[in-house]
Design a protein around this motif. Structure first.
Motif, short mmCIF file in Angstrom:
data_model
loop_
_atom_site.label_atom_id
_atom_site.label_comp_id
_atom_site.label_asym_id
_atom_site.label_seq_id
_atom_site.Cartn_x
_atom_site.Cartn_y
_atom_site.Cartn_z
N GLN A 119 33.57 40.86 14.22
CA GLN A 119 33.98 39.68 13.47
C GLN A 119 32.81 39.21 12.62
OE1 GLN A 119 34.24 36.19 15.84
NE2 GLN A 119 35.56 35.07 14.44
N ALA A 120 33.12 38.73 11.42
CA ALA A 120 32.08 38.18 10.53
C ALA A 120 32.57 36.86 9.96
CB ALA A 120 31.77 39.16 9.40
N SER A 121 31.66 35.88 9.92
CA SER A 121 31.93 34.59 9.29
C SER A 121 30.74 34.23 8.42
CB SER A 121 32.13 33.50 10.35
OG SER A 121 33.20 33.81 11.21
N LEU A 122 30.98 33.35 7.47
CA LEU A 122 29.89 32.95 6.58
C LEU A 122 28.84 32.12 7.30
CD1 LEU A 122 31.68 32.05 3.21
CD2 LEU A 122 30.13 33.96 3.65
N TYR A 123 29.25 31.44 8.37
CA TYR A 123 28.29 30.64 9.12
C TYR A 123 28.67 30.67 10.59
CZ TYR A 123 31.98 27.48 7.48
OH TYR A 123 33.19 26.93 7.11
N LEU B 85 29.71 28.83 13.19
CA LEU B 85 30.97 28.37 13.77
C LEU B 85 32.07 28.34 12.72
CD1 LEU B 85 29.70 25.49 16.09
CD2 LEU B 85 30.31 27.82 16.72
N GLY B 86 32.04 29.31 11.83
CA GLY B 86 33.00 29.35 10.74
C GLY B 86 34.24 30.16 11.06
N ARG B 87 35.25 29.97 10.24
CA ARG B 87 36.48 30.75 10.36
C ARG B 87 36.20 32.20 10.04
NH1 ARG B 87 41.57 28.49 7.14
NH2 ARG B 87 41.24 26.85 8.69
N SER B 88 36.91 33.10 10.68
CA SER B 88 36.69 34.53 10.46
C SER B 88 36.90 34.89 9.00
CB SER B 88 37.66 35.35 11.33
OG SER B 88 37.45 35.13 12.70
N GLY B 89 35.91 35.58 8.43
CA GLY B 89 36.04 36.09 7.07
C GLY B 89 36.47 37.54 7.07
N ALA B 90 36.16 38.23 8.16
CA ALA B 90 36.59 39.61 8.36
C ALA B 90 36.65 39.85 9.86
CB ALA B 90 35.62 40.59 7.71
N TRP C 263 32.89 40.05 -0.83
CA TRP C 263 32.15 39.99 0.44
C TRP C 263 33.02 40.44 1.61
CZ3 TRP C 263 33.06 36.68 4.70
CH2 TRP C 263 32.08 36.75 5.71
N ARG C 264 34.26 39.99 1.63
CA ARG C 264 35.17 40.39 2.70
C ARG C 264 35.38 41.90 2.71
NH1 ARG C 264 38.41 35.87 4.64
NH2 ARG C 264 38.14 34.02 3.35
#
Length: 274
Positions: free
Chosen positions: A180-184, A186-191, A252-253
Motif C-alpha cells: 500500500q502507498a499513500s502520500l502521507y 495516515l493518508g488514504r490509499s493512493g495505490a 504517481w499512482r
C-alpha cells in the motif's frame, strides 16, 4: 451529520415497495458523513440478523453485507487459512477510528465503490463473488472485480441489495503479498496492490485498486517475469483509468503500482533483487 431531508427510517424486515429517495442503511458511516439531499427514507438493515461470517462446508467464507470491519478483523485473526493475514492488512488500510471499525460494514464499503475502499481490495483479490437480490426477490451473482465499474459506480440496480460476498476456499489457501502507498503517513490509499499465488497450479493473480478507478485483477497461469507483468498492467489499465484526486496524481499512482506489483511478484516467486 444530520440528514434533514430524511422523513422516515424503515425496518428492512418489512418488505415495502422501493420508491425514489430510498437508500439502504448499513453502518451509515458514509451516509451520515456528508449531505444527502436526494434521500427521503432510509431502509435499515441492522436488524436482519445475518451472521457476519459463515464458514461453509466447502471451505468458502460467506461475508454478510452487514459484517462490520471489527467483526471481519476478528474473523481474520482466528482464520486457519494461508490468506488470513490479508484480512487484517486490508482492515488496517481504513486508517479509521475504533468507532468507524465498529459501525462501517463490508457491504457499505463495496457499494460506495470508492477506489480506495479496502474491502473492495480484499474481496477482489480473493476472487470474491457478490450475491445481489432484487426487489422482486430474484438473485444474481457477480464477481467483485466486475461489480465495481468505476469511481463510485457499481453494477447495482434500483433497489437492489448486496446480501453477501463469498470468498472461495481455493483463494483462501493462496499465499498472499500486500503493498500500500499513500502520500502521507495516515493518508488514504493512493495505490494498493495484492498478489495471490495458488499452491495447486502455481498461478499468480495481481489485483490493483486505489490507484485505478475500478479494481483490476490480472491472472497469470504461471508467474511472469518483470517486463511481462509490466506489459500486462499497461495493456489492462487505460490511460483514463488511473484515478486522479487530491490523494495522488495519475502519474504517481501509475508509477507506484508498477513498483508495488514488481515487489509483490518478487516476494511471491522468491526472486532475489539484482
Amino acid at each position: 451529520m444530520d440528514l434533514n431531508t430524511v422523513l422516515e427510517v424503515s425496518d428492512a424486515r418489512r418488505r415495502e415497495p422501493w420508491r425514489p429517495g430510498d437508500a439502504w442503511l448499513g453502518g451509515g458511516t458514509y451516509l451520515f458523513s456528508e449531505p444527502q439531499p436526494h434521500l427521503r427514507r432510509l431502509v435499515d438493515l441492522s436488524r436482519m440478523g445475518w451472521e457476519p461470517v459463515v464458514h461453509r462446508q466447502d471451505g468458502a467464507l460467506e461475508i454478510a453485507a452487514t459484517c462490520t470491519i471489527a467483526q471481519l478483523s476478528r474473523c481474520g485473526r482466528t482464520l486457519a487459512a494461508e490468506a488470513a493475514a490479508l484480512f487484517e492488512q486490508c482492515c488496517r488500510a481504513f486508517l479509521a477510528s475504533f468507532k468507524i471499525w465498529n459501525m462501517a460494514t463490508v457491504g457499505g464499503n463495496l457499494c460506495n465503490g470508492l477506489p480506495a475502499g479496502p474491502m473492495i481490495s480484499l474481496t477482489a483479490a480473493l476472487d470474491g463473488e457478490c450475491l445481489l437480490r432484487s426487489q422482486g426477490g430474484t438473485s444474481r451473482r457477480v464477481a467483485v472485480a466486475d461489480f465495481i465499474t468505476g469511481a463510485g459506480r457499481k453494477d447495482l440496480g434500483e433497489g437492489e441489495l448486496l446480501r453477501s460476498v463469498t470468498l472461495p476456499a481455493r483463494a483462501l489457501r493462496c499465499r498472499t503479498a500486500f503493498r500500500q502507498a499513500s502520500l502521507y503517513g495516515l493518508g488514504r490509499s493512493g495505490a494498493l496492490v495484492i498478489g495471490t499465488l495458488d499452491p495447486l497450479d502455481g498461478s499468480l493473480a495481481v489485483t490493483i485498486t486505489a490507484a485505478t478507478t475500478r479494481p483490476f485483477r490480472l491472472w497469470f497461469p504461471l508467474p511472469p517475469d518483470g517486463p511481462g507483468l509490466r506489459s500486462a498492467i499497461e495493456a489492462a489499465v487505460g490511460d483514463d483509468e488511473w484515478f486522479d484526486d487530491i490523494h495522488g496524481l495519475p502519474a504517481w499512482r501509475r508509477h507506484m503500482t508498477f513498483r508495488l506489483a514488481e515487489e509483490i511478484r518478487r516476494e511471491l516467486t522468491k526472486e532475489s533483487v539484482r
